[in-house]
Design a protein around this motif. Sequence first.
Motif, PDB file in Angstrom:
ATOM      1  N   LEU A   1      37.776  -2.688 -12.825  1.00  0.00           N
ATOM      2  CA  LEU A   1      38.430  -3.742 -12.041  1.00  0.00           C
ATOM      3  C   LEU A   1      38.897  -4.889 -12.929  1.00  0.00           C
ATOM      4  O   LEU A   1      40.045  -5.326 -12.825  1.00  0.00           O
ATOM      5  CB  LEU A   1      37.497  -4.277 -10.954  1.00  0.00           C
TER       6      LEU A   1
ATOM      7  N   LEU B   1      38.721   3.243  -8.306  1.00  0.00           N
ATOM      8  CA  LEU B   1      37.883   2.094  -7.955  1.00  0.00           C
ATOM      9  C   LEU B   1      37.053   2.362  -6.703  1.00  0.00           C
ATOM     10  O   LEU B   1      35.917   1.909  -6.596  1.00  0.00           O
ATOM     11  CB  LEU B   1      38.744   0.841  -7.741  1.00  0.00           C
TER      12      LEU B   1
ATOM     13  N   ALA C   1      42.771  -4.033  -4.950  1.00  0.00           N
ATOM     14  CA  ALA C   1      41.693  -3.779  -5.907  1.00  0.00           C
ATOM     15  C   ALA C   1      40.635  -4.875  -5.846  1.00  0.00           C
ATOM     16  O   ALA C   1      39.430  -4.587  -5.784  1.00  0.00           O
ATOM     17  CB  ALA C   1      42.271  -3.677  -7.324  1.00  0.00           C
TER      18      ALA C   1
ATOM     19  N   VAL D   1      48.607  -1.871 -10.804  1.00  0.00           N
ATOM     20  CA  VAL D   1      47.456  -1.137 -10.295  1.00  0.00           C
ATOM     21  C   VAL D   1      48.038  -0.025  -9.430  1.00  0.00           C
ATOM     22  O   VAL D   1      48.717  -0.291  -8.442  1.00  0.00           O
ATOM     23  CB  VAL D   1      46.519  -2.049  -9.472  1.00  0.00           C
TER      24      VAL D   1
ATOM     25  N   ASP E   1      44.560   4.337  -9.634  1.00  0.00           N
ATOM     26  CA  ASP E   1      43.586   3.316 -10.029  1.00  0.00           C
ATOM     27  C   ASP E   1      42.735   2.899  -8.831  1.00  0.00           C
ATOM     28  O   ASP E   1      41.503   2.756  -8.938  1.00  0.00           O
ATOM     29  CB  ASP E   1      44.279   2.072 -10.602  1.00  0.00           C
ATOM     30  N   LEU E   2      43.395   2.690  -7.697  1.00  0.00           N
ATOM     31  CA  LEU E   2      42.660   2.291  -6.485  1.00  0.00           C
ATOM     32  C   LEU E   2      41.696   3.381  -6.046  1.00  0.00           C
ATOM     33  O   LEU E   2      40.567   3.093  -5.648  1.00  0.00           O
ATOM     34  CB  LEU E   2      43.631   1.932  -5.361  1.00  0.00           C
TER      35      LEU E   2
END
Length: 179
Positions: free
Chosen positions: A130, A118, A55, A110, A114-115
Amino acid sequence: MRRLALGAAVVALSVGGCATTGPTPAPGPATAAFNPTDVAWLQLVVPMTSNALAAARLAPERAGSAAVREAANAVVAPSQRLLTRLESVRDRAGLPAADVHSGHRMPGMVTPADLAALRTDTGPEFDRRLIALLRANAAQVVVLARGEQTSGAEPETRELAGELGTEGARQTEVLPKTA
């Protein structure tokens, strides 16, 4: 007795906080020097550190603010150094490289989702997401490190937990409170 209870808490955090979506693969044979707390801690903090690092590495291209890029950059080098050591200790313990927590939702983790989010965010939305993820990760790492230091058995793993906890505490200081 307190030491045993804290060890149980670390194990519970590593598996009890999971929203299991299927069977969890059995760990490989750990050497006798590693107790269940050491094993659970390694199986949790290796993917936590790896995912947080992934991340943070997105910031140079996606962050909207220089402060967020700078803060994420301050996370990358120490996290990479610690991840390399964590993987080495995990391998020495005879644990699988596979993420046994993949698909589980746990505090401070994470996730692949989530990644993915992002990777589609930019600017202020990326910054907000982030920083929230990295702060949650750092705070949880500190908690887990204390549990390992108190209840773990393998000396290098306990020492590494101390370093990871110190780094997590440092990250909570260098990461902006909000983005």
